[in-house]
Design a protein around this motif. Sequence first.
Motif, short mmCIF file in Angstrom:
data_model
loop_
_atom_site.label_atom_id
_atom_site.label_comp_id
_atom_site.label_asym_id
_atom_site.label_seq_id
_atom_site.Cartn_x
_atom_site.Cartn_y
_atom_site.Cartn_z
N THR A 119 -6.00 5.81 1.22
CA THR A 119 -7.14 6.69 0.97
C THR A 119 -7.87 7.04 2.27
N TRP A 120 -8.14 6.03 3.07
CA TRP A 120 -8.95 6.24 4.27
C TRP A 120 -8.14 6.66 5.50
N PHE A 121 -6.92 6.14 5.63
CA PHE A 121 -6.15 6.39 6.85
C PHE A 121 -4.75 6.96 6.57
N GLY A 122 -4.57 7.55 5.39
CA GLY A 122 -3.26 8.05 4.99
C GLY A 122 -2.71 9.14 5.90
N VAL A 123 -3.58 9.98 6.43
CA VAL A 123 -3.09 11.05 7.30
C VAL A 123 -2.56 10.51 8.62
N PHE A 124 -2.90 9.26 8.96
CA PHE A 124 -2.39 8.63 10.18
C PHE A 124 -1.18 7.74 9.90
N GLY A 125 -0.74 7.65 8.64
CA GLY A 125 0.44 6.88 8.29
C GLY A 125 0.24 5.38 8.25
N ILE A 126 -1.01 4.92 8.25
CA ILE A 126 -1.29 3.48 8.28
C ILE A 126 -0.71 2.78 7.05
N ASP A 127 -0.74 3.46 5.91
CA ASP A 127 -0.18 2.86 4.70
C ASP A 127 1.32 2.59 4.84
N ARG A 128 2.03 3.48 5.50
CA ARG A 128 3.47 3.29 5.71
C ARG A 128 3.75 2.15 6.70
N PHE A 129 2.91 2.04 7.73
CA PHE A 129 3.05 0.91 8.65
C PHE A 129 2.80 -0.40 7.91
N TYR A 130 1.80 -0.43 7.03
CA TYR A 130 1.49 -1.63 6.23
C TYR A 130 2.67 -2.02 5.35
N ARG A 131 3.37 -1.03 4.82
CA ARG A 131 4.54 -1.31 3.98
C ARG A 131 5.76 -1.72 4.79
N LEU A 163 0.36 8.40 -5.92
CA LEU A 163 1.47 7.57 -6.39
C LEU A 163 1.14 6.08 -6.35
N TYR A 164 0.43 5.64 -5.32
CA TYR A 164 0.04 4.23 -5.24
C TYR A 164 -0.92 3.86 -6.37
N MET A 165 -1.77 4.81 -6.77
CA MET A 165 -2.75 4.52 -7.81
C MET A 165 -2.18 4.55 -9.22
N VAL A 166 -1.35 5.52 -9.52
CA VAL A 166 -0.89 5.69 -10.90
C VAL A 166 0.61 5.52 -11.08
N GLY A 167 1.36 5.44 -10.00
CA GLY A 167 2.81 5.31 -10.10
C GLY A 167 3.24 3.87 -10.31
N GLY A 168 4.52 3.66 -10.20
CA GLY A 168 5.07 2.31 -10.32
C GLY A 168 4.69 1.46 -9.12
N LEU A 169 5.19 0.25 -9.11
CA LEU A 169 4.87 -0.67 -8.03
C LEU A 169 5.60 -0.25 -6.76
N PRO A 170 4.85 -0.04 -5.67
CA PRO A 170 5.50 0.28 -4.40
C PRO A 170 6.19 -0.96 -3.85
N SER A 171 7.12 -0.76 -2.94
CA SER A 171 7.81 -1.90 -2.33
C SER A 171 7.64 -1.87 -0.83
N ASP A 172 7.81 -3.04 -0.22
CA ASP A 172 7.72 -3.11 1.25
C ASP A 172 9.11 -2.87 1.84
N SER A 173 9.23 -3.04 3.14
CA SER A 173 10.50 -2.74 3.80
C SER A 173 11.61 -3.70 3.40
N ALA A 174 11.26 -4.88 2.86
CA ALA A 174 12.26 -5.84 2.40
C ALA A 174 12.64 -5.62 0.94
N GLY A 175 12.06 -4.61 0.30
CA GLY A 175 12.36 -4.32 -1.10
C GLY A 175 11.56 -5.16 -2.08
N LYS A 176 10.57 -5.89 -1.59
CA LYS A 176 9.73 -6.71 -2.47
C LYS A 176 8.58 -5.85 -3.00
N TRP A 177 8.21 -6.09 -4.27
CA TRP A 177 7.15 -5.32 -4.89
C TRP A 177 5.79 -5.70 -4.31
N ILE A 178 4.97 -4.69 -4.08
CA ILE A 178 3.59 -4.91 -3.66
C ILE A 178 2.72 -4.79 -4.91
#
Length: 92
Positions: free
Chosen positions: A23-35, A61-76
């Motif tokens: 929400t706050w830093f999505g345009v900078f890709g911080i959420d993808r780095f976190y994942r 998608l993070y709010m209403v979609g299914g469970l996102p996964s990290d780079s190891a394929g584990k559910w967040i």
Amino acid sequence: MEKREVAVSISPKDKGILILLATWFGVFGIDRFYRGQVGLGILKLITLGGLGIWALIDDILYMVGGLPSDSAGKWITDKKTLDLFRSELKIN
């Protein structure tokens, strides 16, 4: 009701933190780095979240979609979902 034994992999990362980052830093890709998705994080940073469109879609998608996964394929998951998994499933 019989409990099922299903092995699932849960990430130590929190979905609430992921939503805040998107929400706050999505345009900078911080959420993808976190994942753990460094390549997509860099691409999202260079394009400023696809001029905001990619960032907005990820946030929704993070709010209403299914469970996102990290780079190891584990559910967040968030705490509530994790408690539900613990009560219903066997977690690795």
